[in-house]
Design an enzyme around this catalytic site. Structure first.
Site, PDB file in Angstrom:
ATOM      1  N   LYS A   1      49.318  51.901  26.554  1.00 26.65           N
ATOM      2  CA  LYS A   1      49.110  50.386  26.024  1.00 26.65           C
ATOM      3  C   LYS A   1      49.675  50.344  24.699  1.00 26.65           C
ATOM      4  O   LYS A   1      50.055  49.514  24.339  1.00 26.65           O
ATOM      5  CB  LYS A   1      47.623  50.138  26.291  1.00 26.65           C
ATOM      6  CG  LYS A   1      47.442  49.870  27.761  1.00 26.65           C
ATOM      7  CD  LYS A   1      46.020  48.959  27.953  1.00 26.65           C
ATOM      8  CE  LYS A   1      45.784  49.116  29.504  1.00 26.65           C
ATOM      9  NZ  LYS A   1      44.332  48.419  29.635  1.00 26.65           N
TER      10      LYS A   1
ATOM     11  N   LYS B   1      48.757  44.116  35.708  1.00 26.35           N
ATOM     12  CA  LYS B   1      49.115  42.654  35.111  1.00 26.35           C
ATOM     13  C   LYS B   1      49.984  42.715  33.880  1.00 26.35           C
ATOM     14  O   LYS B   1      50.894  41.858  33.649  1.00 26.35           O
ATOM     15  CB  LYS B   1      47.890  42.131  34.630  1.00 26.35           C
ATOM     16  CG  LYS B   1      47.028  42.828  33.723  1.00 26.35           C
ATOM     17  CD  LYS B   1      45.799  42.105  33.339  1.00 26.35           C
ATOM     18  CE  LYS B   1      44.756  42.615  32.108  1.00 26.35           C
ATOM     19  NZ  LYS B   1      43.938  43.851  32.629  1.00 26.35           N
TER      20      LYS B   1
ATOM     21  N   LYS C   1      52.208  51.699  39.496  1.00 21.15           N
ATOM     22  CA  LYS C   1      50.968  50.906  39.927  1.00 21.15           C
ATOM     23  C   LYS C   1      51.243  49.418  39.843  1.00 21.15           C
ATOM     24  O   LYS C   1      51.963  48.980  38.768  1.00 21.15           O
ATOM     25  CB  LYS C   1      49.895  51.227  39.415  1.00 21.15           C
ATOM     26  CG  LYS C   1      49.523  50.948  38.111  1.00 21.15           C
ATOM     27  CD  LYS C   1      47.923  51.026  37.728  1.00 21.15           C
ATOM     28  CE  LYS C   1      47.825  50.527  36.352  1.00 21.15           C
ATOM     29  NZ  LYS C   1      46.479  50.173  35.913  1.00 21.15           N
TER      30      LYS C   1
HETATM   31  N1  AQP Z   1      47.255  48.983  41.101  1.00 17.89           N
HETATM   32  C1  AQP Z   1      45.975  49.215  41.159  1.00 17.89           C
HETATM   33  N2  AQP Z   1      45.475  49.990  42.116  1.00 17.89           N
HETATM   34  C2  AQP Z   1      44.100  50.311  42.525  1.00 17.89           C
HETATM   35  N3  AQP Z   1      43.454  49.887  41.482  1.00 17.89           N
HETATM   36  C3  AQP Z   1      43.819  49.054  40.634  1.00 17.89           C
HETATM   37  N4  AQP Z   1      42.983  48.591  39.551  1.00 17.89           N
HETATM   38  C4  AQP Z   1      43.749  47.937  38.534  1.00 17.89           C
HETATM   39  N5  AQP Z   1      45.256  48.180  39.005  1.00 17.89           N
HETATM   40  C5  AQP Z   1      45.008  48.883  40.160  1.00 17.89           C
HETATM   41  C6  AQP Z   1      41.606  48.795  39.179  1.00 17.89           C
HETATM   42  O1  AQP Z   1      40.920  47.448  38.996  1.00 17.89           O
HETATM   43  C7  AQP Z   1      39.897  47.389  38.297  1.00 17.89           C
HETATM   44  C8  AQP Z   1      39.645  46.364  37.162  1.00 17.89           C
HETATM   45  O2  AQP Z   1      40.927  46.704  36.483  1.00 17.89           O
HETATM   46  P1  AQP Z   1      40.775  46.142  34.890  1.00 17.89           P
HETATM   47  O3  AQP Z   1      40.155  44.877  34.617  1.00 17.89           O
HETATM   48  O4  AQP Z   1      40.071  47.251  34.001  1.00 17.89           O
HETATM   49  O5  AQP Z   1      42.328  45.810  34.710  1.00 17.89           O
HETATM   50  P2  AQP Z   1      43.173  46.832  34.210  1.00 17.89           P
HETATM   51  O6  AQP Z   1      43.105  48.354  34.874  1.00 17.89           O
HETATM   52  O7  AQP Z   1      43.478  46.821  32.748  1.00 17.89           O
HETATM   53  O8  AQP Z   1      44.373  46.210  35.431  1.00 17.89           O
HETATM   54  P3  AQP Z   1      45.844  46.475  34.954  1.00 17.89           P
HETATM   55  O9  AQP Z   1      46.369  45.525  35.680  1.00 17.89           O
HETATM   56  O10 AQP Z   1      46.149  47.800  35.248  1.00 17.89           O
HETATM   57  O11 AQP Z   1      46.045  45.939  33.509  1.00 17.89           O
HETATM   58  P4  AQP Z   1      46.851  46.670  32.395  1.00 17.89           P
HETATM   59  O12 AQP Z   1      48.326  46.322  32.991  1.00 17.89           O
HETATM   60  O13 AQP Z   1      46.495  45.682  31.283  1.00 17.89           O
HETATM   61  O14 AQP Z   1      46.545  48.119  32.497  1.00 17.89           O
HETATM   62  C9  AQP Z   1      39.696  48.767  37.713  1.00 17.89           C
HETATM   63  O15 AQP Z   1      38.751  49.780  38.583  1.00 17.89           O
HETATM   64  C10 AQP Z   1      41.192  49.593  38.136  1.00 17.89           C
HETATM   65  O16 AQP Z   1      41.147  51.038  38.257  1.00 17.89           O
END
Ligand code: AQP
Length: 332
Positions: free
Chosen positions: A112, A198, A195
């Protein structure tokens, strides 16, 4: 009942399919068998810049989506992280137990901060995993239902719990990750090497649950597969097709083997058409329910007030014990 704790960020507005299949779906199931604590993690959201009005609206929206997904405030404790000040308080304690090198090894921070540029990444983003440690340990959680990308953070949580217990006496439950193999990593529809996420996915590779269902169906139909035509689950050789099979299997309740049998001799088009239909069938009522909760802010606020009260009772006890063990003078 064993206890589970997990959280989701309110940053993107809509949850995406990875969030739902990787985490939220399990939360709904676990509220039946576990003492479940789930929260919207607004303190984590501010590790990157947020517009205040948007953050407030997105926090409500996240809660509405959790309820629409099936969380029941009678069966679980649902709250907003900043409503329980103990998170920040135990977060500080955990910061003081974490090695700088140890925190530097967290791959999510590396990814990040690289995306943002080293100068723009905040100290908050750097210590985010340590706040997550505090989130989990405050509730003495036995298990943490998350997607596979969180595995390293749960490892850090275990290390810090053991370190604290070793140094100051048994205080924290050492939690285990609860990660379902099948849905641990939902892949980007356009780039099945990464994966679904967002921040990293292209708009066409990311399915947001609140998107127009027609647009979602279109994205499914244009998902990247391969030049072969055989519908077979093989994560290494056929990641795109395997991802579609995983998603359809989870949404429909059919096993992947049954789906392989069903589509034997048929082309990718048939699989995509059925998946597009299953997605539309899933998101349409989900969106209606989300809107119903948004239209009733009083009910939503009262759910959150009760949730925060229940969460604080547990968190305050753990924090008091922690402070005492560390030698803080009690306030009279
Ligand atoms: N692609 C994925 N497959 C399975 N699980 C996923 N999670 C996120 N992406 C996948 C799970 O969603 C939960 C909540 O996530 P968060 O709110 O912490 O968001 P995040 O991990 O920041 O989501 P993103 O989309 O992956 O954001 P960025 O792009 O900012 O890193 C968690 O349990 C996560 O594991």
């Amino acid at each position: 009942r064993p206890r589970v704790l997990s959280g989701i960020q309110p940053t993107a507005g809509s949850f995406h399919l990875g969030n739902y299949l990787g985490a939220v779906r399990q939360w709904v199931a676990l509220q039946e068998t576990h003492d479940a604590f789930y929260m919207v993690v607004d303190l984590h959201a501010i590790t990157v810049p947020q517009d205040p009005a948007e953050l407030r609206a997105n926090t409500r929206l996240a809660v509405a989506q959790l309820l629409a997904a099936g969380l029941d405030p009678e069966r679980c404790t649902l709250f907003v992280q900043s409503h329980v000040p103990e998170h920040a308080q135990l977060g500080w304690v955990m910061n003081c137990l974490t090695g700088f090198g140890e925190a530097s090894r967290m791959t999510q921070f590396k990814d990040k901060s690289a995306k943002q540029g080293a100068d723009r990444a905040t100290v908050g983003l750097f210590t985010y995993p340590v706040l997550q440690v505090a989130d989990i340990l405050l509730y003495q959680a036995d298990q943490v239902p998350v997607g596979g990308d969180q595995r390293q953070h749960i490892e850090l949580t275990r290390d810090l719990a053991e370190r604290f217990n070793g140094r100051f006496g048994q205080t924290f439950t050492v939690p285990a990750p609860y990660i379902l193999k099948e849905t641990a990593k939902i892949l980007d529809l356009q780039d099945p090497a990464v994966k679904m996420s967002k921040s990293a996915s292209t708009p066409k590779g990311l399915i947001n649950l609140l998107d127009d269902p027609k647009a979602t169906a279109k994205k499914v139909k244009s998902a990247v597969t391969d030049t072969d035509t055989v519908i077979r689950f093989d994560e290494e050789k056929k990641p795109g097709v395997s991802n579609l099979l995983t998603i359809l299997s989870t949404l429909s309740g059919s096993t992947v083997e049954a789906l392989e049998g069903k589509y034997a001799g048929k082309g990718y088009g048939a699989l995509k058409t059925d998946l597009a239909e299953a997605m539309v069938e899933f998101v349409t009522p989900f969106q209606l329910r989300t809107q119903e909760y948004l239209d009733d802010p009083e009910t939503l606020d009262s759910i959150l007030a009760k949730g925060a009260e229940k969460a604080r009772a547990v968190a305050a006890e753990t924090l008091a014990q922690t402070y005492d063990r560390m030698g803080f003078l009690p306030a009279k």
